[in-house]
Write an enzyme that holds these catalytic residues in place. Structure first.
Site, PDB file in Angstrom:
ATOM      1  N   GLU A 150      -9.724  -2.251   5.342  1.00 59.08           N
ATOM      2  CA  GLU A 150     -10.411  -2.187   6.813  1.00 59.08           C
ATOM      3  C   GLU A 150     -11.755  -3.057   6.755  1.00 59.08           C
ATOM      4  OE1 GLU A 150      -9.020  -0.279   8.916  1.00 59.08           O
ATOM      5  OE2 GLU A 150      -8.118   1.343   7.972  1.00 59.08           O
ATOM      6  N   ASP A 165       0.760  -1.276   0.097  1.00 63.45           N
ATOM      7  CA  ASP A 165       0.002  -0.046   0.091  1.00 63.45           C
ATOM      8  C   ASP A 165       0.983   1.437   0.206  1.00 63.45           C
ATOM      9  OD1 ASP A 165       0.898  -0.601   2.427  1.00 63.45           O
ATOM     10  OD2 ASP A 165      -1.018  -0.925   3.318  1.00 63.45           O
ATOM     11  N   ASN A 167      -7.582  -3.773  14.174  1.00 62.88           N
ATOM     12  CA  ASN A 167      -9.020  -4.228  14.128  1.00 62.88           C
ATOM     13  C   ASN A 167      -8.863  -5.185  12.838  1.00 62.88           C
ATOM     14  OD1 ASN A 167      -8.054  -2.775  11.684  1.00 62.88           O
ATOM     15  ND2 ASN A 167      -9.612  -1.105  11.666  1.00 62.88           N
ATOM     16  N   HIS A 177      -7.322  -5.309  10.045  1.00 64.55           N
ATOM     17  CA  HIS A 177      -6.961  -5.136   8.676  1.00 64.55           C
ATOM     18  C   HIS A 177      -5.586  -5.850   8.217  1.00 64.55           C
ATOM     19  CE1 HIS A 177      -4.970  -0.911  10.117  1.00 64.55           C
ATOM     20  NE2 HIS A 177      -3.831  -1.963   9.551  1.00 64.55           N
TER      21      HIS A 177
HETATM   22  C1  F6R Z   1       1.305  -1.671   6.249  1.00 62.24           C
HETATM   23  C2  F6R Z   1       0.018  -2.073   6.234  1.00 62.24           C
HETATM   24  C3  F6R Z   1      -0.575  -2.275   7.585  1.00 62.24           C
HETATM   25  C4  F6R Z   1       0.412  -2.778   8.658  1.00 62.24           C
HETATM   26  C5  F6R Z   1      -0.652  -2.817   9.952  1.00 62.24           C
HETATM   27  C6  F6R Z   1       0.111  -3.011  11.409  1.00 62.24           C
HETATM   28  O1  F6R Z   1       2.067  -1.765   4.839  1.00 62.24           O
HETATM   29  O2  F6R Z   1      -0.276  -2.372   5.410  1.00 62.24           O
HETATM   30  O3  F6R Z   1      -1.498  -3.284   7.115  1.00 62.24           O
HETATM   31  O4  F6R Z   1       0.808  -4.116   8.533  1.00 62.24           O
HETATM   32  O5  F6R Z   1      -1.413  -1.604  10.281  1.00 62.24           O
HETATM   33  O6  F6R Z   1       0.908  -2.291  11.584  1.00 62.24           O
HETATM   34  P1  F6R Z   1       2.090  -2.239  12.633  1.00 62.24           P
HETATM   35  O7  F6R Z   1       3.158  -3.194  12.241  1.00 62.24           O
HETATM   36  O8  F6R Z   1       2.714  -0.656  12.679  1.00 62.24           O
HETATM   37  O9  F6R Z   1       1.342  -2.716  14.017  1.00 62.24           O
END
Ligand code: F6R
Length: 246
Positions: free
Chosen positions: A143, A67, A136, A138
């Site tokens: 989401e 992303d 959550n 995701h």
């Molecule tokens: C990052 C991404 C997000 C993260 C997720 C967890 O490219 O796509 O889905 O993997 O938000 O983030 P952290 O590792 O910071 O807890």
């Protein structure tokens, strides 16, 4: 789904890096799907260390990231492109012309997403997709509530994700409200998937995502249907799963 229990964050990082490096050694021209966020940073550090020791060669590896924020340029310090350079690409012998992220500066969302799908397709798909897990549930920026059928698309970030990402920005108002993300369908098309999770604040969602019902309300729950998923999680993240682990 195979769950690997790691002692702590460092152990999780080393175990995840082992899986990524095995992929590169087995198929030097592989396509890696990469993630940003806090969780994979330790694994990237470990990969850099092994590269420096001469144990890994990235020269034929291609990468596609999950992303990118819509509206941020590649040299914006908060862009995921910048993050990847800082944490991995600048420190290994990867050919940067083969590292891809959605184009955050393409404001025509449809075009940005179609272009990115075409890039992934032209590479023949992703050999190993690395994922972090949102609080959550995701994955990427998919989401809760998102349709499982989607490929790369533009999303409006939820308030919770904006708050979680705020730590990287000067203030909440600086966090972009939209992002381009691989869809669940894109993620599920990867040959192998590696999920990294750390910390007690993820314990509840780990249980829901990997042992609960498969539902768009918990996007990561779809991973239960993929036939080659490894979850590397530390003890804190697995704290709510004690009775469910074999
Ligand atoms: C990052 C991404 C997000 C993260 C997720 C967890 O490219 O796509 O889905 O993997 O938000 O983030 P952290 O590792 O910071 O807890």
């Amino acid at each position: 789904m195979h769950i690997v229990k790691a002692k702590d964050y460092n152990d999780m990082s080393r175990k995840a890096a082992n899986i990524i490096s095995a992929q590169i050694i087995m198929k030097p021209d592989c396509v890696l799907g990469l993630a940003t966020g806090s969780t994979p940073i330790g694994a990237y550090k470990q990969l850099v260390e092994w590269y420096r020791k001469g144990d890994l060669d990235f020269s034929r590896v291609s990468t596609v990231n999950l992303d990118e924020y819509r509206g941020l340029s590649r040299d914006d310090e908060q862009s995921y492109y910048y993050f990847m350079n800082e944490n991995l690409f600048d420190h290994v012998n990867i050919d940067k012309s083969r590292t891809f992220l959605p184009d955050g500066m393409e404001l025509d969302s449809e075009k940005a997403c179609e272009d990115y799908n075409a890039i992934i397709q032209s590479m023949g798909g992703v050999d190993l997709q690395l994922l972090g897990l949102g609080h959550n549930g995701h994955i990427g920026f998919n989401e809760p509530g998102i349709a499982f059928e989607k490929q790369t698309h533009c999303v409006n970030l939820t308030e919770r994700t904006i708050k979680a990402n705020m730590r990287f920005f000067l203030s909440e108002k600086d966090v972009p409200r939209q992002a381009y993300t691989m869809g669940i369908k894109t993620i599920m098309s990867a040959h192998k998937i590696l999920v990294v999770v750390s910390g007690e604040e993820k314990a509840q969602i780990v249980r829901e995502a990997f042992f609960g019902p498969i539902t768009p309300a918990v996007p990561a729950s779809i991973l239960q249907l993929h036939n080659d998923v490894v979850v590397v999680a530390d003890e804190a993240a697995l704290a709510e799963c004690g009775d469910l682990l074999g």
